[in-house]
Design a protein around this motif. Sequence first.
Motif, PDB file in Angstrom:
ATOM      1  N   ALA A 155       0.845  -1.196   0.000  1.00 47.08           N
ATOM      2  CA  ALA A 155       0.000   0.000   0.000  1.00 47.08           C
ATOM      3  C   ALA A 155       0.877   1.242   0.000  1.00 47.08           C
ATOM      4  N   PRO A 156       0.464   2.298  -0.689  1.00 45.24           N
ATOM      5  CA  PRO A 156       1.223   3.547  -0.671  1.00 45.24           C
ATOM      6  C   PRO A 156       0.896   4.337   0.593  1.00 45.24           C
ATOM      7  N   PRO A 157       1.815   5.171   1.072  1.00 44.02           N
ATOM      8  CA  PRO A 157       1.508   6.005   2.232  1.00 44.02           C
ATOM      9  C   PRO A 157       0.455   7.055   1.933  1.00 44.02           C
ATOM     10  N   VAL A 161      -2.884   4.214  -5.761  1.00 39.55           N
ATOM     11  CA  VAL A 161      -2.336   3.091  -6.514  1.00 39.55           C
ATOM     12  C   VAL A 161      -1.484   2.237  -5.583  1.00 39.55           C
ATOM     13  N   ALA A 162      -1.808   0.953  -5.486  1.00 35.80           N
ATOM     14  CA  ALA A 162      -1.025   0.009  -4.692  1.00 35.80           C
ATOM     15  C   ALA A 162      -0.224  -0.891  -5.630  1.00 35.80           C
ATOM     16  N   ALA A 163       0.880  -1.418  -5.119  1.00 38.65           N
ATOM     17  CA  ALA A 163       1.699  -2.352  -5.895  1.00 38.65           C
ATOM     18  C   ALA A 163       1.385  -3.778  -5.456  1.00 38.65           C
ATOM     19  N   ILE A 173       5.494  -6.352 -11.801  1.00 35.66           N
ATOM     20  CA  ILE A 173       4.777  -5.751 -10.675  1.00 35.66           C
ATOM     21  C   ILE A 173       3.479  -5.159 -11.205  1.00 35.66           C
ATOM     22  N   GLY A 174       2.404  -5.428 -10.489  1.00 37.64           N
ATOM     23  CA  GLY A 174       1.109  -4.888 -10.886  1.00 37.64           C
ATOM     24  C   GLY A 174       0.802  -3.601 -10.144  1.00 37.64           C
ATOM     25  N   LEU A 175       0.218  -2.653 -10.840  1.00 37.79           N
ATOM     26  CA  LEU A 175      -0.218  -1.392 -10.251  1.00 37.79           C
ATOM     27  C   LEU A 175      -1.739  -1.434 -10.142  1.00 37.79           C
ATOM     28  N   LEU A 176      -2.235  -1.577  -8.921  1.00 32.56           N
ATOM     29  CA  LEU A 176      -3.666  -1.707  -8.664  1.00 32.56           C
ATOM     30  C   LEU A 176      -4.274  -0.342  -8.401  1.00 32.56           C
ATOM     31  N   ASP A 177      -5.142   0.096  -9.288  1.00 31.63           N
ATOM     32  CA  ASP A 177      -5.836   1.367  -9.143  1.00 31.63           C
ATOM     33  C   ASP A 177      -7.043   1.143  -8.233  1.00 31.63           C
TER      34      ASP A 177
END
Length: 383
Positions: A155-157, A161-163, A173-177
């Motif tokens: 999770a991003p701070p 968008v999470a990885a 690596i997937g970028l989950l919107d």
Amino acid sequence: MTSRSEDAVRQAVHELANEARLPSDLAGEALRRGRTLRRRRRAAASAGALATLVVLAVPYAWLRADPPAVVGGGAPGPSTSATVGPSASAAIGPEPVPSAEPAPGDDWARRVLTLPGGWVLAGASSTGTPSSTAYVLDRDSGRYRAVDRYEEVWAPPSGHVAAVVDYERPGEIGLLDLRTEAVRWVSTGPHVMTPHWSPDGRRLALTVLDKATGKLALGVLAAGGSYRVHPVDQKKYYCTDRCFFTWTRDGRNVVLQQTDPTAPTSESQPHARRGVQLFSPDDGRPTRFLPVPGDPAGPWSWSPDGRLVVVKGQDGPRIVDVGNGKIVGTALADDDVWLAGDRLLHRDRSTNEMVLVDVEGQELARKPLPPALDNLSLTVGPA
């Protein structure tokens, strides 16, 4: 907050290596206030009066080797030599009673989980096989999204968008919107250690291992999908043991640990560091060297003013003056999160609680975490 896959690559990295514009004098002022406070306490004790504990305001550190400066910019400030961290002086006078916050209920994921000190839980990540449910804060809805399809979820701070990592898609690596739930897969090559989001959640720093050459490189993956790899001269920027790229607090540079080549090494102890090397995430250019004798865990390891930093040293977590590399105090955890002023936040894994302390180690508050997060790696961020 460490991936369980890190230990598996530790030996590979070991063998491989053998081939802020911020306020200028906040930390110094706070340390001077600390010395004044302790003198007042001693005077009050000699007079037979009770001293009242005053909250200090001691922030972070980052910069250079001569006159102290601030990472990412800022005017030079006076050098500080006062000691911070748990000490005998902290015991003078009555100890503050930590506030006990209630445990979150079963419906905790329906609202933002605020932590002691005012920051929030940004995510709780699955970190390997077998995968377990991860949680990512959707700031638009104010709820946590449960993600259980991937072995790793970072999770991003901040941001949306999470990885994600799917072990059946090696080298990607997937970028989950979080807004659309769509995943964009980017070919990054094999990475080692844990990916590190920038403080603004816009870029991910990867420690890339080229199996063909046995060399490390800096990979920078943007939340929008663009990706660049910057080779690193390992002979010049020598790192052994646990080597990984992370960020400065202002997000302008990435950091790589630098091993002291003159010091003996042992697998039973972290390798001695002579400092950390900063690189530009834009082009991989080396920008400056900081004489920090240890490993910052991430961008929140640095104080808000960029003058102090919490590191994992050979003998445990320490607070270091970035300007001269001197140890000025003892921290309670390698991955302490520096919030504001003199406030540090860490996780007590023995009780699964988040604990707020000041720089002298006095506990101020603690809050239980939901049981579902017990074995997950946590990401925190500003509210």
